[in-house]
Design a protein around this motif. Structure first.
Motif, PDB file in Angstrom:
ATOM      1  N   VAL A 189       0.845  -1.208   0.000  1.00 34.24           N
ATOM      2  CA  VAL A 189       0.000   0.000   0.000  1.00 34.24           C
ATOM      3  C   VAL A 189       0.877   1.254   0.000  1.00 34.24           C
ATOM      4  O   VAL A 189       0.584   2.230  -0.701  1.00 34.24           O
ATOM      5  CB  VAL A 189      -0.962  -0.003   1.210  1.00 34.24           C
ATOM      6  CG1 VAL A 189      -1.723   1.314   1.298  1.00 34.24           C
ATOM      7  CG2 VAL A 189      -1.939  -1.173   1.102  1.00 34.24           C
ATOM      8  N   GLU A 190       1.976   1.213   0.763  1.00 38.37           N
ATOM      9  CA  GLU A 190       2.907   2.360   0.800  1.00 38.37           C
ATOM     10  C   GLU A 190       3.471   2.679  -0.580  1.00 38.37           C
ATOM     11  O   GLU A 190       3.627   3.846  -0.949  1.00 38.37           O
ATOM     12  CB  GLU A 190       4.088   2.071   1.739  1.00 38.37           C
ATOM     13  CG  GLU A 190       3.787   2.288   3.212  1.00 38.37           C
ATOM     14  CD  GLU A 190       4.974   1.847   4.072  1.00 38.37           C
ATOM     15  OE1 GLU A 190       6.121   2.198   3.746  1.00 38.37           O
ATOM     16  OE2 GLU A 190       4.747   1.119   5.063  1.00 38.37           O
ATOM     17  N   VAL A 191       3.782   1.616  -1.351  1.00 34.40           N
ATOM     18  CA  VAL A 191       4.313   1.821  -2.699  1.00 34.40           C
ATOM     19  C   VAL A 191       3.287   2.577  -3.544  1.00 34.40           C
ATOM     20  O   VAL A 191       3.625   3.533  -4.254  1.00 34.40           O
ATOM     21  CB  VAL A 191       4.674   0.475  -3.359  1.00 34.40           C
ATOM     22  CG1 VAL A 191       5.014   0.661  -4.837  1.00 34.40           C
ATOM     23  CG2 VAL A 191       5.850  -0.175  -2.630  1.00 34.40           C
ATOM     24  N   CYS A 192       2.029   2.161  -3.458  1.00 34.92           N
ATOM     25  CA  CYS A 192       0.966   2.838  -4.224  1.00 34.92           C
ATOM     26  C   CYS A 192       0.899   4.310  -3.844  1.00 34.92           C
ATOM     27  O   CYS A 192       0.698   5.176  -4.706  1.00 34.92           O
ATOM     28  CB  CYS A 192      -0.388   2.180  -3.962  1.00 34.92           C
ATOM     29  SG  CYS A 192      -0.468   0.478  -4.528  1.00 34.92           S
ATOM     30  N   GLU A 193       1.056   4.589  -2.557  1.00 39.29           N
ATOM     31  CA  GLU A 193       0.972   5.976  -2.100  1.00 39.29           C
ATOM     32  C   GLU A 193       2.136   6.827  -2.634  1.00 39.29           C
ATOM     33  O   GLU A 193       1.951   7.992  -2.981  1.00 39.29           O
ATOM     34  CB  GLU A 193       0.898   6.029  -0.571  1.00 39.29           C
ATOM     35  CG  GLU A 193      -0.490   5.603  -0.079  1.00 39.29           C
ATOM     36  CD  GLU A 193      -0.535   5.282   1.411  1.00 39.29           C
ATOM     37  OE1 GLU A 193      -1.629   4.955   1.900  1.00 39.29           O
ATOM     38  OE2 GLU A 193       0.532   5.332   2.071  1.00 39.29           O
ATOM     39  N   ARG A 194       3.326   6.230  -2.713  1.00 36.60           N
ATOM     40  CA  ARG A 194       4.491   6.979  -3.214  1.00 36.60           C
ATOM     41  C   ARG A 194       4.324   7.357  -4.673  1.00 36.60           C
ATOM     42  O   ARG A 194       4.953   8.294  -5.163  1.00 36.60           O
ATOM     43  CB  ARG A 194       5.776   6.143  -3.065  1.00 36.60           C
ATOM     44  CG  ARG A 194       6.163   5.920  -1.614  1.00 36.60           C
ATOM     45  CD  ARG A 194       7.650   5.858  -1.456  1.00 36.60           C
ATOM     46  NE  ARG A 194       8.266   7.168  -1.619  1.00 36.60           N
ATOM     47  CZ  ARG A 194       9.568   7.389  -1.534  1.00 36.60           C
ATOM     48  NH1 ARG A 194      10.379   6.400  -1.305  1.00 36.60           N
ATOM     49  NH2 ARG A 194      10.054   8.600  -1.693  1.00 36.60           N
ATOM     50  N   ASP A 195       3.496   6.600  -5.381  1.00 40.73           N
ATOM     51  CA  ASP A 195       3.340   6.893  -6.810  1.00 40.73           C
ATOM     52  C   ASP A 195       2.768   8.291  -7.049  1.00 40.73           C
ATOM     53  O   ASP A 195       2.975   8.874  -8.111  1.00 40.73           O
ATOM     54  CB  ASP A 195       2.467   5.824  -7.476  1.00 40.73           C
ATOM     55  CG  ASP A 195       2.565   5.894  -8.999  1.00 40.73           C
ATOM     56  OD1 ASP A 195       3.686   6.101  -9.501  1.00 40.73           O
ATOM     57  OD2 ASP A 195       1.539   5.761  -9.666  1.00 40.73           O
ATOM     58  N   THR A 235       3.472   0.270  -9.039  1.00 39.01           N
ATOM     59  CA  THR A 235       2.159   0.299  -8.387  1.00 39.01           C
ATOM     60  C   THR A 235       1.341  -0.938  -8.770  1.00 39.01           C
ATOM     61  O   THR A 235       0.683  -1.551  -7.914  1.00 39.01           O
ATOM     62  CB  THR A 235       1.404   1.589  -8.783  1.00 39.01           C
ATOM     63  OG1 THR A 235       2.211   2.709  -8.399  1.00 39.01           O
ATOM     64  CG2 THR A 235       0.061   1.677  -8.090  1.00 39.01           C
ATOM     65  N   ASN A 236       1.387  -1.304 -10.048  1.00 38.65           N
ATOM     66  CA  ASN A 236       0.681  -2.516 -10.478  1.00 38.65           C
ATOM     67  C   ASN A 236       1.226  -3.757  -9.769  1.00 38.65           C
ATOM     68  O   ASN A 236       0.459  -4.640  -9.368  1.00 38.65           O
ATOM     69  CB  ASN A 236       0.793  -2.703 -11.996  1.00 38.65           C
ATOM     70  CG  ASN A 236      -0.025  -1.678 -12.765  1.00 38.65           C
ATOM     71  OD1 ASN A 236      -0.788  -0.905 -12.188  1.00 38.65           O
ATOM     72  ND2 ASN A 236       0.134  -1.656 -14.076  1.00 38.65           N
ATOM     73  N   VAL A 237       2.559  -3.817  -9.629  1.00 39.71           N
ATOM     74  CA  VAL A 237       3.153  -4.942  -8.893  1.00 39.71           C
ATOM     75  C   VAL A 237       2.631  -4.927  -7.458  1.00 39.71           C
ATOM     76  O   VAL A 237       2.251  -5.969  -6.913  1.00 39.71           O
ATOM     77  CB  VAL A 237       4.698  -4.883  -8.898  1.00 39.71           C
ATOM     78  CG1 VAL A 237       5.287  -5.962  -7.992  1.00 39.71           C
ATOM     79  CG2 VAL A 237       5.250  -5.033 -10.318  1.00 39.71           C
ATOM     80  N   ALA A 238       2.592  -3.733  -6.860  1.00 32.95           N
ATOM     81  CA  ALA A 238       2.120  -3.599  -5.473  1.00 32.95           C
ATOM     82  C   ALA A 238       0.690  -4.140  -5.342  1.00 32.95           C
ATOM     83  O   ALA A 238       0.356  -4.822  -4.370  1.00 32.95           O
ATOM     84  CB  ALA A 238       2.187  -2.145  -5.024  1.00 32.95           C
ATOM     85  N   GLU A 239      -0.137  -3.840  -6.340  1.00 36.14           N
ATOM     86  CA  GLU A 239      -1.517  -4.333  -6.308  1.00 36.14           C
ATOM     87  C   GLU A 239      -1.553  -5.857  -6.348  1.00 36.14           C
ATOM     88  O   GLU A 239      -2.378  -6.489  -5.683  1.00 36.14           O
ATOM     89  CB  GLU A 239      -2.303  -3.744  -7.484  1.00 36.14           C
ATOM     90  CG  GLU A 239      -2.579  -2.253  -7.293  1.00 36.14           C
ATOM     91  CD  GLU A 239      -3.143  -1.590  -8.541  1.00 36.14           C
ATOM     92  OE1 GLU A 239      -3.685  -0.490  -8.406  1.00 36.14           O
ATOM     93  OE2 GLU A 239      -3.021  -2.168  -9.641  1.00 36.14           O
TER      94      GLU A 239
END
Lengths: 233, 233
Positions: free
Chosen positions: A153-159, A205-209
């Motif tokens: 989730v943190e990775v998505c937020e950094r995007d 972000t896609n990987v994070a998902e």
């Protein structure tokens, strides 16, 4: 197919660990490719750029290996539920990381194109953007190996920071072009470099998902995927 | 898991046909999105653009459905060899077609950005480029449904025309910017539109490579994937 004998379970775990190790290796190569391509761009070093371009073949080969191994695991071990979800996620993540490598390679290919052009100030913003996307790739692969949905989730937020950088660079580069037509060619190439970094952020972000889905079995909300910030709107 | 009773084989074929039908439907939606987004761009019609953007959610939902079905097939039917290869290919192809839809959506998003800018001649080249990429998407989905490796090779060959279009547009748009700084904003957006079409061509090529692999069990040579023509080099 799948038996509960110790032998088969052990073989499955070994296969899965190999799969994870291959993907972690891919992540390391992609992260290095981002940093190396940006260094080559800043230094306008065509030799360093060529090494990034050549090294991309390693990522392609590892993706083929992950696919072979994932199909073998599914065919021979018939994993169920969580395990199956992880194997399928690994297959798709390998594809995404391979494409992240392609974006880094594309950045390296621009080094030749901007050689000899006068320096443009926004170039100093690009390495910072590259650093953030490299960190996202590093974090999301850690999240995958540790099955850590919170880190995903943190990775998505950094995007969001990456998208903000991109929009800012888009505007800045356009004003440079308007100020002096001599900047147009170099600024256009840097615009595509910024776009490549923005896409790397999207792919991380896609990987994070997928990591989130593999770890929890549920999808990460209604987030927009593969978004393309348009810049001036 | 897999038995050779008629019942199980029939259920497997039904599942596989459903998977193929879902992917064919995705292909049709993606092809329409390419044509509709280009029409919206040429007519500078923000309402038509908004419909393309909204319709993209259908592609996203179908991709999730394909993934669910593919995992179900692998888990419940334990397909082997050719069948497994096709299910894995279907999973990856759905991801690629979904991204083709994203590129079309990104083109539609530019309609708003170029609204009100004066007409640029290269705009007339873009619809032709869109027509070719739409045809590639159509052809490659036909190739998938018919397991036609020859048609898959043809799709890869057509991608060269798309790359040539892109390089030509890149040069042309740059000269427009140099001639008149007032063209810079619109020309930059059209450059990204051309880039989105070029990426659609690449993705159709990637699908073609997977169709080839699913149909023949061998990879399509040493072709470079996800190539990014740099334009001026």
């Amino acid at each position: 197919m799948a038996t509960t004998t110790g032998h088969t379970i052990k073989a499955f775990d070994q296969d899965l660990n190999q799969l994870r190790a291959n993907i972690a290796e891919m992540g390391g190569l992609a992260e290095a490719a981002i940093a190396d391509s940006m260094r080559a761009l800043v230094r306008r070093d065509p030799d360093a750029a060529r090494i990034v371009i050549e090294n991309d073949a390693k990522l392609d080969a590892l993706e083929v290996e992950v696919e072979r191994l994932a199909v073998q695991i599914i065919a021979l071990r018939a994993p169920m539920a969580d395990d199956l979800r992880e194997v399928v996620a690994a297959l798709k993540i390998a594809g995404l990381v391979e494409r992240i490598g392609d974006y880094a390679k594309n950045i390296a290919k621009r080094v030749h194109a901007i050689e000899g052009s006068s320096e443009l100030r926004p170039l100093s913003l690009l390495p910072e953007m590259a650093r953030i996307t490299g960190e996202m790739v590093h974090m999301v692969l850690d999240a995958f190996v540790q099955r850590d949905s919170k880190k995903a989730v943190e990775v998505c937020e950094r995007d969001r920071a990456v998208d903000d950088f991109y929009n800012s660079l888009f505007r800045t580069l356009l004003t440079f072009m308007m100020e002096d037509p001599q900047n147009i060619t170099a600024a256009t190439h840097l615009l595509f470099v910024a776009k490549n970094l923005e896409r790397i952020g999207d792919h991380a972000t896609n990987v994070a998902e997928m990591v989130y889905f593999a770890a929890t079995g549920t999808h990460l909300g209604e987030r927009e995927r593969g978004e393309d910030p348009v810049g001036l709107s």
